[in-house]
Design an enzyme around this catalytic site. Structure first.
Site, PDB file in Angstrom:
ATOM      1  N   GLY A  25       0.822  -1.195   0.000  1.00  0.00           N
ATOM      2  CA  GLY A  25       0.000   0.000   0.000  1.00  0.00           C
ATOM      3  C   GLY A  25       0.855   1.242   0.000  1.00  0.00           C
ATOM      4  N   GLY A  26       0.226   2.371   0.354  1.00  0.00           N
ATOM      5  CA  GLY A  26       0.938   3.632   0.318  1.00  0.00           C
ATOM      6  C   GLY A  26       2.093   3.678   1.297  1.00  0.00           C
ATOM      7  CE  LYS A  70      -0.656  -2.221   6.965  1.00  0.00           C
ATOM      8  NZ  LYS A  70      -2.068  -1.798   7.003  1.00  0.00           N
ATOM      9  CG  ASP A 103      -7.387   0.579   3.276  1.00  0.00           C
ATOM     10  OD1 ASP A 103      -7.909   1.298   2.409  1.00  0.00           O
ATOM     11  OD2 ASP A 103      -6.197   0.231   3.226  1.00  0.00           O
ATOM     12  N   GLY A 158       2.588   0.973   3.633  1.00  0.00           N
ATOM     13  CA  GLY A 158       2.708  -0.325   4.274  1.00  0.00           C
ATOM     14  C   GLY A 158       2.932  -1.448   3.291  1.00  0.00           C
TER      15      GLY A 158
END
Length: 385
Positions: free
Chosen positions: A23-24, A43, A143, A26
């Site tokens: 993701g952005g 994560k 999310d 992570g």
């Protein structure tokens, strides 16, 4: 830096198997817990953005929310991924979560097609109930799009991969700009990094839109900046109910103030209306016929039908006949009738005498029973005469 397959963490406690998603801010890995021989998810922040001015704030929130999620997992919720632990590998902070097998909702729609209303609603309610718990813990998921909703084989949905510290993600390469994720985010999340509960309401409503239409909803940025309208889901799939159509549109209202202000309020819009019981029947419709009651000694008793009167014996006629026989016997004796006649009259007289005696006894008994003392007196007077 991205870890490669086979890399060991925490002195060999975890072994990286593969990258699940990026993701952005992570990166999510699938890893093996060697000691317990179970699959987990790790994560981490994406260190490629460590030069961003907001990166330190993101790390602080990552740690803070990781600890909150760990406390939340002490009382596990069946529809929220469990958080196992939080550790630091070198300079990288890591959040360890349970691995949830199954297919995410995005791939399920892609492979199987749209869901029927009755089939998707139980999943959406489960995720909505999970978000209620998240909100009560002071968090916002931010999310809850189809890729972060796992569908288990036991007809249960699980919410995974929390969008931790979403408000400080950099302006480039964010999760809401990839894989259609931007179609599920309200514009205020992109512009202001909003952490309001209504962000999750919009995202879950948009997820439901995708599940029943198979299409991404109109980007909220285009709706806000270009005045592009949102196509009602019922125009794409006419089989869905008006109630579901309205719930989706209300949850995806462009402005946060126009959406339901709590997840419970939005979930209530998905509930089927309860049947209204018929009004009570008025009393005069239920009136029953009641027999009149007589009162005896101040107590109500039912009135019984009148009994048939007893049959009355014609005693006057019978006595008259007997007296006639006596008169005939007297006349025959006075006229010197032949012997045979005297015999016949004598027998008749005896029979009459017996009959009179019987009649006398019966008359007296009945007189006592039916007429009382006065009738008895009259009978004796007649006998004397």
């Amino acid at each position: 830096m991205t870890w490669k397959t086979g890399q060991r963490l925490q002195d060999g406690k975890y072994v990286i198997e593969k990258v699940l998603g990026r993701g952005g801010f992570g990166i999510t890995y699938k890893a093996l817990d060697v000691e317990l021989q179970r699959t987990v998810v790790i994560k981490t922040p994406n260190e490629d953005f460590s030069d961003d001015s907001e990166y330190d704030k993101y790390i602080e929130r990552f740690i803070q929310e990781g600890r909150t999620l760990a406390r939340l997992s002490q009382d596990p919720h069946p529809h929220i991924v469990g958080v196992i632990g939080l550790f630091k590998e070198g300079l990288t902070h890591c959040l360890v979560m349970n691995f949830v097998p199954g297919e995410n909702l995005f791939d399920a729609v892609k492979h199987r097609g749209v869901f029927q209303e009755a089939e998707i609603l139980p999943y959406i309610r489960q995720i909505g109930e999970a978000l209620v718990v998240v909100h009560q813990a002071g968090l916002v998921h931010r999310d809850a799009h189809p890729r972060n909703i796992m569908l288990r084989s036991n007809i249960k949905a699980v919410l995974i991969d929390f969008g931790i510290a979403k408000q400080v993600v950099p302006s480039t390469d964010t999760s809401i700009n990839k894989d259609g994720h931007k179609a599920f985010a309200p514009y205020e999340q992109k512009f202001r990094g909003s952490r309001e509960l209504t962000v999750d309401i919009y995202t879950l409503a948009a997820t439901l839109y995708y599940a029943v239409t198979g299409e991404f909803p109109t980007n909220s940025l285009a709706r806000k900046l270009d005045k592009t309208s949102l196509t009602p889901p019922k125009q794409i799939n006419s089989s869905i109910s008006d109630q579901l159509n309205q719930a989706i549109l209300k949850g995806m209202a462009l402005e946060a103030k126009d959406r339901p202000q709590s997840m419970q309020a939005w979930l209530a819009m998905l509930e089927a209306p309860k049947a209204t019981p018929p009004p009570p029947v008025d009393r005069f419709h239920r009136t029953e016929a009641v027999r009149p009651k007589a009162k005896l000694n101040s107590e109500a008793i039912p009135v019984k039908a009148t009994t048939k009167p007893p049959r009355i014996i014609p005693w006057g006629w019978l006595i008259g006949v007997l007296l006639s026989y006596l008169l005939i016997g007297y006349l025959l004796a006075a006229s010197n009738a032949p012997y045979i006649i005297w015999a016949w009259v004598g027998a008749g007289a005896v029979a009459v005498a017996v009959a009179l005696a019987v009649a006398w006894a019966v008359a007296v008994a009945l007189a006592v029973a039916w007429a009382g003392a006065l009738t008895v007196a009259v009978a004796w007077a007649w006998a004397g005469t």
